[in-house]
Design a protein around this motif. Sequence first.
Motif, PDB file in Angstrom:
ATOM      1  N   GLU A  99       0.816  -1.209   0.000  1.00 44.44           N
ATOM      2  CA  GLU A  99       0.000   0.000   0.000  1.00 44.44           C
ATOM      3  C   GLU A  99       0.855   1.268   0.000  1.00 44.44           C
ATOM      4  OE1 GLU A  99      -3.738  -1.551   2.707  1.00 44.44           O
ATOM      5  OE2 GLU A  99      -1.796  -1.213   3.689  1.00 44.44           O
ATOM      6  N   ARG A 100       2.150   1.104   0.305  1.00 45.69           N
ATOM      7  CA  ARG A 100       3.049   2.251   0.369  1.00 45.69           C
ATOM      8  C   ARG A 100       4.409   1.865  -0.231  1.00 45.69           C
ATOM      9  NH1 ARG A 100      -1.214   4.043   1.252  1.00 45.69           N
ATOM     10  NH2 ARG A 100      -1.884   5.471   2.921  1.00 45.69           N
ATOM     11  N   THR A 268       2.926  -2.105   3.929  1.00 46.64           N
ATOM     12  CA  THR A 268       1.533  -1.733   4.137  1.00 46.64           C
ATOM     13  C   THR A 268       1.439  -0.322   4.726  1.00 46.64           C
ATOM     14  OG1 THR A 268       1.481  -2.592   6.392  1.00 46.64           O
ATOM     15  CG2 THR A 268       0.961  -4.144   4.612  1.00 46.64           C
ATOM     16  N   LYS A 269       0.252   0.217   4.681  1.00 41.94           N
ATOM     17  CA  LYS A 269       0.008   1.563   5.229  1.00 41.94           C
ATOM     18  C   LYS A 269       0.328   1.612   6.710  1.00 41.94           C
ATOM     19  CE  LYS A 269      -3.762   4.883   6.003  1.00 41.94           C
ATOM     20  NZ  LYS A 269      -5.209   5.155   5.783  1.00 41.94           N
TER      21      LYS A 269
END
Length: 405
Positions: A99-100, A268-269
């Motif tokens: 996500e990042r 991930t976020k």
Amino acid sequence: MSVNMNLTRAQFDEVMVPNYAPSAVIPVRGEGSRVWDQEGKEYIDFAGGIAVNCLGHCHPALVGALKTQGEKLWHLSNVMTNEPALELATKLVEATFAERVYFANSGAEANEAALKLVRRYAMDKFGAEKDQIIAFDKAFHGRTFFTVSVGGQAAYSDGFGPKPQSITHVPFNDIEALEAVFSDKTCAVMMEPLQGEGGIIDADPEFLKAVRALCDKHNALLVFDEVQTGVGRLGELYAYMRGDVVPDVLTTAKALGGGFPIAAMLTTKEIAAHLKIGTHGSTYGGNPLACAVGNAVMDVVNTPEVLNGVKHREQLFRDGLNKINDKYDVFSEIRGQGLLIGAVVNSKYQGRAKEFLVAGINEGVMSLVAGANVVRFTPSLVIPETDIAEGLARFERAVAKVVEA
């Protein structure tokens, strides 16, 4: 094409730090999977700059992207973002679990960022005592002091003074050994899903599941170093996509730029939130030129045609190497996946893998080694079948020279 014959291998010893021992050959031009040296001699490239030149030399899509971006914008500090970086990050997020994205220049830098992130995440959430990083014997994660200490090869990390602490190494694919050192003090496991420098050793699927389960049990993060296995090398965009085990953090470099320096850390976020403003950075990370090339790489590689073609080419290499071995009996095993292939020398040729590499250069084919006993092949993912056939014919002549010596 003009060639400066005044520039010779001897000058390397006069002007360069002696940490490399390059071949006498000085390449000056490449096209596809073929390279030409100063003398005009042609080579078939089965090395790919150590799994970097995923689309060969001077691929039109990459050259076009670089030229177009080169006339727009070369560099900005990370005080600002830029369009190629946003576009590439979006492609990576859409194509993976992530996500990042954090951009860097090399695999070592991406791994350094990952190691700092997992330590910071553990400290923020669980306290300073949760700092143990588990890694594996024969692993390779880069040449910064932190990454070379996490890598499982003492020859690369000894001799530079006190090493970073709380790093534990265990044998690869040994579940019992891993369980014995795991605890609630473990903050992360870092591993290659297929060890490259360590000898082309694939992770057993059950071992991967055990690593994931232990990380979940002890609130530890799983880091996949996909610097060498990523961007189509094994026939999937990333190696984790072969099975059910998904990492928390993934690092990618080498093929991501197809020869232009770029790397990325994916996560991930929730985990990414622990690298707050000012905790880490890179002057050139997210450079517009690099990201423009990376976008072109992703557009070409992340397609069924290329990824399925990798698997087909793997079989051509396996068949060709086995045919050579049937004739000369020099290899005990052909291992690896996709176009990360290792030919393991048998007991008669222990410690002599480099002799095959050197003989190959003389016959006009470029290969690699992975330790003293493995000849490694990491060619372009789109290498023409005719170049595979010609390169293997040249490699067979090299094998014959070693056997006859």
